[in-house]
Design a protein around this motif. Structure first.
Motif, short mmCIF file in Angstrom:
data_model
loop_
_atom_site.label_atom_id
_atom_site.label_comp_id
_atom_site.label_asym_id
_atom_site.label_seq_id
_atom_site.Cartn_x
_atom_site.Cartn_y
_atom_site.Cartn_z
N THR A 43 18.11 34.78 85.39
CA THR A 43 17.50 35.34 84.18
C THR A 43 18.15 36.68 83.87
O THR A 43 18.90 37.22 84.68
CB THR A 43 15.99 35.55 84.37
OG1 THR A 43 15.77 36.72 85.18
CG2 THR A 43 15.34 34.34 85.02
N PRO A 44 17.86 37.26 82.71
CA PRO A 44 18.42 38.58 82.39
C PRO A 44 17.99 39.68 83.35
O PRO A 44 18.58 40.77 83.35
CB PRO A 44 17.88 38.85 80.98
CG PRO A 44 17.63 37.50 80.40
CD PRO A 44 17.17 36.67 81.54
N ARG A 112 14.09 32.27 77.24
CA ARG A 112 14.85 31.74 76.11
C ARG A 112 14.00 31.62 74.84
O ARG A 112 14.13 30.70 74.05
CB ARG A 112 15.47 30.38 76.47
CG ARG A 112 16.59 30.48 77.49
CD ARG A 112 16.99 29.13 78.00
NE ARG A 112 15.96 28.54 78.84
CZ ARG A 112 16.05 27.34 79.41
NH1 ARG A 112 17.11 26.59 79.21
NH2 ARG A 112 15.07 26.88 80.17
N GLY A 113 13.09 32.58 74.70
CA GLY A 113 12.25 32.63 73.50
C GLY A 113 10.98 31.82 73.59
O GLY A 113 10.15 31.88 72.69
N LEU A 114 10.80 31.03 74.68
CA LEU A 114 9.61 30.19 74.80
C LEU A 114 8.44 30.92 75.42
O LEU A 114 7.28 30.50 75.28
CB LEU A 114 9.92 28.96 75.67
CG LEU A 114 11.09 28.06 75.22
CD1 LEU A 114 11.27 26.90 76.20
CD2 LEU A 114 10.84 27.53 73.82
N SER A 152 10.60 35.08 66.95
CA SER A 152 10.18 33.76 67.40
C SER A 152 11.18 32.69 66.98
O SER A 152 11.91 32.84 66.01
CB SER A 152 8.80 33.42 66.83
OG SER A 152 8.82 33.46 65.42
N ASP A 153 11.20 31.60 67.74
CA ASP A 153 12.01 30.43 67.44
C ASP A 153 11.17 29.53 66.53
O ASP A 153 10.23 28.87 67.00
CB ASP A 153 12.39 29.71 68.74
CG ASP A 153 13.25 28.48 68.50
OD1 ASP A 153 13.27 27.97 67.35
OD2 ASP A 153 13.89 28.02 69.45
N LEU A 154 11.49 29.49 65.25
CA LEU A 154 10.66 28.75 64.30
C LEU A 154 10.65 27.26 64.59
O LEU A 154 9.64 26.58 64.34
CB LEU A 154 11.14 29.02 62.87
CG LEU A 154 10.84 30.42 62.34
CD1 LEU A 154 11.54 30.65 61.02
CD2 LEU A 154 9.32 30.60 62.16
N ASN A 155 11.74 26.73 65.11
CA ASN A 155 11.74 25.31 65.47
C ASN A 155 10.70 25.05 66.55
O ASN A 155 9.99 24.04 66.52
CB ASN A 155 13.12 24.89 65.97
CG ASN A 155 14.16 24.95 64.86
OD1 ASN A 155 13.85 24.75 63.70
ND2 ASN A 155 15.40 25.23 65.23
N ARG A 156 10.61 25.95 67.51
CA ARG A 156 9.63 25.80 68.59
C ARG A 156 8.20 25.94 68.06
O ARG A 156 7.31 25.21 68.46
CB ARG A 156 9.90 26.86 69.67
CG ARG A 156 8.92 26.84 70.82
CD ARG A 156 8.99 25.54 71.56
NE ARG A 156 8.16 25.54 72.76
CZ ARG A 156 7.75 24.46 73.39
NH1 ARG A 156 8.12 23.27 72.94
NH2 ARG A 156 7.02 24.55 74.47
N VAL A 157 8.01 26.90 67.14
CA VAL A 157 6.68 27.11 66.57
C VAL A 157 6.21 25.86 65.85
O VAL A 157 5.08 25.39 66.04
CB VAL A 157 6.70 28.32 65.61
CG1 VAL A 157 5.41 28.39 64.79
CG2 VAL A 157 6.91 29.62 66.38
N VAL A 158 7.06 25.29 65.00
CA VAL A 158 6.69 24.07 64.28
C VAL A 158 6.37 22.95 65.26
O VAL A 158 5.38 22.20 65.09
CB VAL A 158 7.83 23.66 63.33
CG1 VAL A 158 7.60 22.25 62.78
CG2 VAL A 158 7.96 24.66 62.19
#
Length: 631
Positions: A43-44, A112-114, A152-158
């Motif tokens: 991880t970072p 990774r934004g999740l 946020s990752d909009l694909n993940r939100v949807v």
């Protein structure tokens, strides 16, 4: 099978992170303590020795306001970090975490934004409703990511919304608008028809859509840029609630747009009677107050103001109106009543929402001083100087002299003279003169008072004022030296309005001020009183000459004659009918002032008029004095 179908996407959502993040119990319930292990390798934060966890709760959209971030101290155990948190007993469907270096908060692991999720389960081990939709709400209804400067990752939100609605269709009333708003932001091809179908489908499923649902639908259409459908929905809102906010907005706009003053008054009165608590009424009341004033209906304005509650008065506008009325000696008693009302309202008005609480105390004190200044003005204009003096004492601050207004300084000292407090005002007045914040009237009044003090004369008073301004004059000299020019002055010969020949040859050895102007030029005419004062300073000096060159007139010469006959300025007016002199002296616009020294050189050129007669006189006189010293 339903539970298994739900758990599969949930495991899919968290399984990728199990190498870094593990927790126990694996199906935690409300109120339990959850222990977790975080492994930063890969991880970072892999090379960091100091790591903390940050978390928020999530649940139904309505409870997301409770999702305030909190930190957890982690304990290092070998290559891992361990910590624990206690799940709330109510309003929770899960927790979302990120990990970061507390000393460098931008060094963060967001998975990774999740983010990292701990869903809360019921006593059968099944995740509670909102386990996935609530995760989406963390991204859309909280600022959790923003403190890490992430998005946020909009694909993940949807995807999270769709999974939640697939498992719990009954939650659609809670998620429909958030889901459709995420589609709009995602802006994938074909999103418009999809969102439109979603809005129509949802509204059709409601026996009677609420006003909040109609408002949300209209906002969604607006976010898509479809204002035709947005307006159609807003018309539904007006039909459903004829006395609601939208109907009030339309009525308020009609009042605002009404040009006929008599009709406007009637429409406003009807609106105020029908909607006495409308949020649109304060702004309308301010507009009407200003309207009464502009229509010179002072009685009507005062009557309106007296009917308004303090929350509907704009004290700063009342202050502006009252000061203008007092300054013009226009119904000064009414101006006094207006400013007294403004002072009373200011004391009870709540803090405006656009002013931070930390600034309101200072801003309120500043407004109070502005109002007291106007109050003092209304009193002195009625000859009540004894009452005005204590009001001025609340306005004048020894710490604000550098930002003070020259006219206020003038009124303060003149009031001091009227009330035998000139000695008390002396120090501030002298500082105002030193800083260039004194009008000519103030300096003259102060000089006359100083000359009457024991041991002083008018000559010593003139010397004293001259000394007070010495630094200011030197500053002005330095400033003018930096902008002065040195160009050959073209020769000229013109005829003035009396038929006399005016030539550059006849002016040789003199300092000559050329003022290029025309009768149609507003700024030219506005500058004439100042130019008259400047000329008067040197009227007995044979080495200084002022010429007011009429140019670019574009009309009959009689127009210039008529103007000078009406205004009787003591000016010599040469006529530059063909603009030859103006062009030779590089006049790009009028008014333009040009000063020629005694050697026939152009040393100063200024275009336009700044509207400040005292500054104009001071600057032009200083240029002439500097050039006289070179003769």
């Amino acid at each position: 099978m339903k539970t298994l179908a739900f758990l599969f996407p949930l495991v899919w959502a968290t399984g990728l992170t199990q190498a870094q993040f593990r927790y126990a119990p694996v199906a935690p319930q409300v109120g339990q303590v959850v222990s977790f292990t975080y492994t930063p390798q890969g991880t970072p934060l892999a090379t960091d020795s100091l790591i903390e966890a940050r978390f928020v709760r999530y649940g139904a959209p309505a409870v997301m306001s409770l999702s305030q971030p909190a930190g957890i101290k982690l304990v290092r155990q070998g290559a891992d970090y361990v910590g624990q948190l206690t799940l709330p007993r109510t309003n929770v469907s899960g927790m979302m975490l990120l990990f970061r270096n507390p000393q460098q908060p931008r060094r963060v692991d967001l998975n990774r934004g999740l983010l990292y999720a701990i869903p809360v389960c019921d006593d059968k081990g099944c995740p509670l409703p909102h386990a996935l939709g609530g995760q989406a709400s963390v991204f859309t209804r909280s600022h959790f990511l923003y403190e890490s400067d992430a998005r946020s990752d909009l694909n993940r939100v949807v995807q999270l919304y769709e999974l939640e609605l697939a498992e719990h269709p009954d939650l659609r009333p809670l998620y429909w608008s958030d889901y459709l708003a995420a589609l709009v932001k995602q802006r994938k091809p074909g999103f418009g028809p999809k969102v439109d179908a979603g809005i129509r489908s949802y509204l059709a499923s409601r026996p009677k859509p609420t006003l909040a649902e109609l408002t949300t639908a209209a906002q969604l259409y607006e976010s898509m840029g479809d204002f035709t459908k947005a307006n159609a929905v807003r018309e539904q809102q007006k039909t459903a609630d004829p006395a609601g906010s939208l109907a009030q907005k339309d009525r308020a706009m009609a009042v605002r747009n009404q040009a006929d003053w008599t009709k406007k008054k009637a429409m406003y009165q009807a609106f105020a009677k029908e909607f006495p608590t409308s949020s649109y009424l304060p702004a309308l009341s301010v507009m009407m107050t200003d309207g009464y004033y502009k229509n010179n209906d002072i009685r009507g304005m005062l009557a309106l103001v007296n009917t308004l509650p303090p929350t509907q008065t704009d004290v700063l506008m009342l202050n502006t109106i009252a000061f203008q009325m007092a300054d013009e000696k226009r119904d000064v008693p009414t101006a006094e009543l207006l400013i007294e009302r403004a002072l009373a309202d200011l004391d009870v008005q709540p803090r405006p929402t656009n002013i931070p609480a930390s600034q309101w105390t200072r801003e309120k004190a500043n407004r109070h001083r502005q109002l007291q200044n106007t109050y003092a003005r209304t009193l002195e204009q009625q000859g009540r100087h004894a009452d005005a003096w204590p009001a001025y004492q609340t306005v004048i601050s020894p710490d604000d002299i550098e930002s003070s207004d020259a006219r206020l300084n003038e009124r303060y000292f003149l009031c001091a003279l009227q009330t035998n407090h000139a000695t008390q005002a002396q120090a501030r007045t002298e500082e105002a003169i030193q800083l260039g914040l004194a009008t000519n009237r103030l300096k003259a009044a102060y000089r006359d008072w100083y000359a009457k003090q024991p041991g002083q004369t008018l000559a010593s008073a003139d010397t004293h004022v001259h000394e007070l301004e010495s630094d200011l004059r030197e500053d002005l000299r330095d400033e003018l030296r930096s902008v002065m020019i040195n160009e050959p002055a073209p020769a000229f010969s013109m005829t003035d309005l009396q038929g006399r020949t005016i030539s550059s040859a006849a002016c040789r050895g003199k300092v000559v001020v050329l003022d290029f102007w025309a009768t149609w030029c507003g700024p030219c005419i506005a500058s004439f009183p100042a130019m008259q004062q400047a000329q008067a300073r040197f009227q007995s000096d044979p080495n200084v000459r002022f010429l007011f060159v009429n140019t670019r007139e574009g009309g009959p010469l009689q127009r210039v004659h008529s103007f000078m006959e009406r205004n009787t300025y003591p000016f010599v007016v040469p006529i530059d009918a063909q603009q030859r002199v103006a062009n030779a002296y590089k006049v790009q616009g009028i008014p333009t002032k040009v000063v020629i020294d005694g050697k026939g050189r152009v040393r100063y050129r200024a275009i336009g008029y700044n509207g400040d007669p005292e500054a104009t006189v001071k600057e032009l006189a200083m240029v002439v004095e500097m050039l006289k010293e070179e003769l």
